[in-house]
Write a protein that holds these residues in place. Structure first.
Motif, short mmCIF file in Angstrom:
data_model
loop_
_atom_site.label_atom_id
_atom_site.label_comp_id
_atom_site.label_asym_id
_atom_site.label_seq_id
_atom_site.Cartn_x
_atom_site.Cartn_y
_atom_site.Cartn_z
N LEU A 30 -7.07 -14.55 -4.56
CA LEU A 30 -6.33 -13.65 -3.16
C LEU A 30 -5.11 -14.22 -2.68
CD1 LEU A 30 -10.05 -12.23 -2.15
CD2 LEU A 30 -8.18 -11.15 -3.56
N SER A 31 -5.30 -15.51 -2.38
CA SER A 31 -4.15 -15.96 -1.77
C SER A 31 -2.69 -15.96 -2.66
CB SER A 31 -4.30 -17.64 -1.21
OG SER A 31 -4.66 -18.36 -2.34
N GLY A 32 -3.08 -16.05 -4.00
CA GLY A 32 -1.84 -15.85 -4.85
C GLY A 32 -1.34 -14.70 -4.93
N LEU A 33 -2.28 -13.66 -4.64
CA LEU A 33 -1.94 -12.10 -4.46
C LEU A 33 -1.10 -11.97 -3.36
CD1 LEU A 33 -4.86 -9.80 -5.88
CD2 LEU A 33 -2.58 -10.29 -7.03
N TRP A 34 -1.58 -12.59 -2.18
CA TRP A 34 -1.28 -12.32 -0.84
C TRP A 34 0.13 -13.05 -0.87
CZ3 TRP A 34 -2.59 -9.77 3.54
CH2 TRP A 34 -1.87 -10.07 4.56
N ASN A 35 0.45 -13.86 -1.46
CA ASN A 35 1.93 -14.59 -1.53
C ASN A 35 2.65 -14.06 -2.48
OD1 ASN A 35 1.40 -16.11 0.91
ND2 ASN A 35 0.02 -17.72 -0.31
N ALA A 69 4.98 -5.96 -6.59
CA ALA A 69 4.68 -4.50 -5.81
C ALA A 69 3.38 -4.46 -5.23
CB ALA A 69 5.24 -3.36 -6.67
N LEU A 70 3.24 -3.69 -4.25
CA LEU A 70 1.57 -3.58 -3.71
C LEU A 70 1.02 -2.72 -4.47
CD1 LEU A 70 0.00 -3.80 -1.10
CD2 LEU A 70 0.95 -1.60 -0.35
N ASN A 71 1.26 -1.84 -5.59
CA ASN A 71 0.47 -1.24 -6.31
C ASN A 71 -0.08 -2.53 -7.48
OD1 ASN A 71 3.11 -1.38 -7.63
ND2 ASN A 71 2.53 0.41 -8.86
N GLU A 72 0.73 -3.22 -7.67
CA GLU A 72 0.46 -4.38 -8.73
C GLU A 72 -0.67 -5.35 -8.18
OE1 GLU A 72 3.13 -6.74 -11.62
OE2 GLU A 72 4.25 -6.04 -10.05
#
Length: 143
Positions: free
Chosen positions: A29-34, A38-41
């Protein structure tokens, strides 16, 4: 054939399982946050993590239920397997086609797999703790 008695998992294994789950999920999740995607990805990869965790826990529970003689329909059991495999396939396809460096792709894949494995271990521990007979200090080994 008598079923073997359920033994309570050690506190160390319970702690290690929870730690692995938290480390895997928080890392993913931290990888996604940073990430600069794009938001949809980000939503796609977040949904895959949640779907994968649910599918892995559901499969573990179904396998355990069948082992213990609890009725599990073939359709539900099959859907559990399909869900786990589908989550892995969707992550693989998503990462294969992503415009990420290979190190980033490996990061997401390993954090995802750690999370799934740990979720299965946590579910197993929760079930074993609930079913294990309570141990009194007089019954504890070495007393």
């Amino acid at each position: 054939m008598q079923p073997s008695p359920i033994q309570r998992p050690s506190n160390a294994f319970i702690g290690a399982s929870w730690a692995a789950l938290l480390i895997g999920a928080i890392t993913y999740l931290s990888g996604l946050w940073n990430a600069t995607m794009a938001l949809n990805e980000k939503g796609y990869y977040f949904t895959l993590l949640m779907y994968g965790l649910f599918a892995a826990i559901s499969l573990q529970k179904s396998v355990r239920d069948r082992t213990e003689g609890v009725a599990v329909t073939g359709m539900y059991f099959g859907l559990c397997w399909i869900s786990v495999l589908l989550a892995l396939l969707l992550l693989t396809v998503g990462l294969w086609n992503a415009t990420l460096q290979n190190s980033e792709k490996g990061f997401y894949a390993m954090a995802f797999l750690l999370s799934l494995f740990a979720a299965v271990a946590v579910q197993k521990n929760v079930r074993d703790v609930a079913r294990a007979p309570a141990v009194t200090p007089a019954d504890a080994p070495g007393t």
